[in-house]
Design an enzyme around this catalytic site. Structure first.
Site, PDB file in Angstrom:
ATOM      1  N   SER A 132       0.822  -1.211   0.000  1.00 55.67           N
ATOM      2  CA  SER A 132       0.000   0.000   0.000  1.00 55.67           C
ATOM      3  C   SER A 132       0.856   1.261   0.000  1.00 55.67           C
ATOM      4  O   SER A 132       0.428   2.314  -0.473  1.00 55.67           O
ATOM      5  CB  SER A 132      -0.947   0.009   1.202  1.00 55.67           C
ATOM      6  OG  SER A 132      -0.229  -0.115   2.411  1.00 55.67           O
ATOM      7  N   HIS A 185       1.521   5.487   5.155  1.00 55.03           N
ATOM      8  CA  HIS A 185       0.884   5.878   3.900  1.00 55.03           C
ATOM      9  C   HIS A 185       1.247   7.310   3.510  1.00 55.03           C
ATOM     10  O   HIS A 185       1.445   7.603   2.326  1.00 55.03           O
ATOM     11  CB  HIS A 185      -0.631   5.735   4.020  1.00 55.03           C
ATOM     12  CG  HIS A 185      -1.086   4.310   4.056  1.00 55.03           C
ATOM     13  ND1 HIS A 185      -2.373   3.945   4.410  1.00 55.03           N
ATOM     14  CD2 HIS A 185      -0.430   3.149   3.786  1.00 55.03           C
ATOM     15  CE1 HIS A 185      -2.488   2.627   4.341  1.00 55.03           C
ATOM     16  NE2 HIS A 185      -1.319   2.128   3.972  1.00 55.03           N
TER      17      HIS A 185
END
Length: 260
Positions: A132, A185
């Site tokens: 991710s 992230h």
């Protein structure tokens, strides 16, 4: 009954068969590591990025953590999100550039920043793994390019800058999905913005070196689905913007900056 062409198995099969080489390689490694971790669970600990354990003997974690996944659902969701983004990146920049970046700085830079923030700013020890970080890196790069031609999108009376889309997704994901790292992230998204802005393009090997390697090893002739330096979709750094119209027919893409 309504038709759903995007779910057509034949189209999906054709799309998978056309994936470029480095994209295939990275996806296969992700799957292989998940399978290997079933009988060898210690592999997850070996590949995960754990700030408290980081020293010069553990530097492999910076490259390995995006390739390892916690469970099957984690793997599938990341592969579905990563595949079209990575395929587009490789088609634009070539296989060698993609391989150099995703086995090097696109893992070490967001991973290194994450470790520094966790250890010395937040005094925490959040363990992360999964592709991710690459998903948000590539989303940020794409959003920055889209922002140049479509600066805003509207939600009711509000106009939202296009480049902020990945940041909104980071926040939404952090609220809706359990056990995800907001900081991890954001580190990936930050490197994506730096790449799109051109500040870290020096990380890419010089084009003369890439062409010499391709020619010397005859990579285009030997490797199926290889994308060469001279056969990228938009050129190495995109089509340069132009306001003049020359004689003869003009492609509708001329004048748009398509690269980062």
């Amino acid at each position: 009954m309504p038709s759903f062409p995007q779910l057509n198995p034949l189209r999906l099969r054709s799309y998978v068969l056309r994936l470029p080489l480095c994209t295939r390689l990275i996806l296969c490694i992700c799957v292989a590591l998940w399978v290997a971790a079933i009988p060898l669970p210690w592999l997850r600990e070996w590949a995960s990025l754990e700030p408290a354990k980081m020293d010069f003997t553990q530097m492999h974690r910076l490259n390995a953590f995006p390739l390892m996944h916690l469970n099957f659902l984690h793997l599938i969701f990341n592969i579905i999100a990563l595949t079209p983004l990575l395929e587009r990146f490789e088609s634009e920049f070539g296989t060698l550039v993609t391989l150099a970046l995703f086995t090097g700085p696109f893992g070490t830079l967001p991973g290194g920043i994450f470790v520094l923030l966790e250890k010395y700013v937040f005094r925490s020890n959040t363990v992360v793994m999964g592709a991710s970080v690459w998903v948000f890196l590539l989303l940020s790069s794409e959003a920055s390019k889209t922002h140049k031609t479509n600066p805003n999108f509207s939600i009711g009376p509000y106009k939202i800058p296009t480049w902020t889309t990945p940041l909104i997704l980071v926040l939404v994901t952090s609220f809706l999905v359990p056990n995800v790292s907001l900081i991890g992230h954001l580190c990936g998204a930050g490197i994506g913005y730096l790449w799109a802005s051109g500040y870290i393009k020096f990380l890419v090997p010089h084009e003369k070196i890439l062409r010499w390697v391709e020619t010397k090893l005859n990579l285009l002739g030997r490797l199926p689905h290889y994308v060469s330096v001279d056969q990228k979709t938009y050129g190495r750094y995109g089509v340069l913007p132009s306001s003049s119209v020359g004689p003869g027919p003009k492609s509708p893409d001329v004048g748009q900056r398509l690269g980062p």
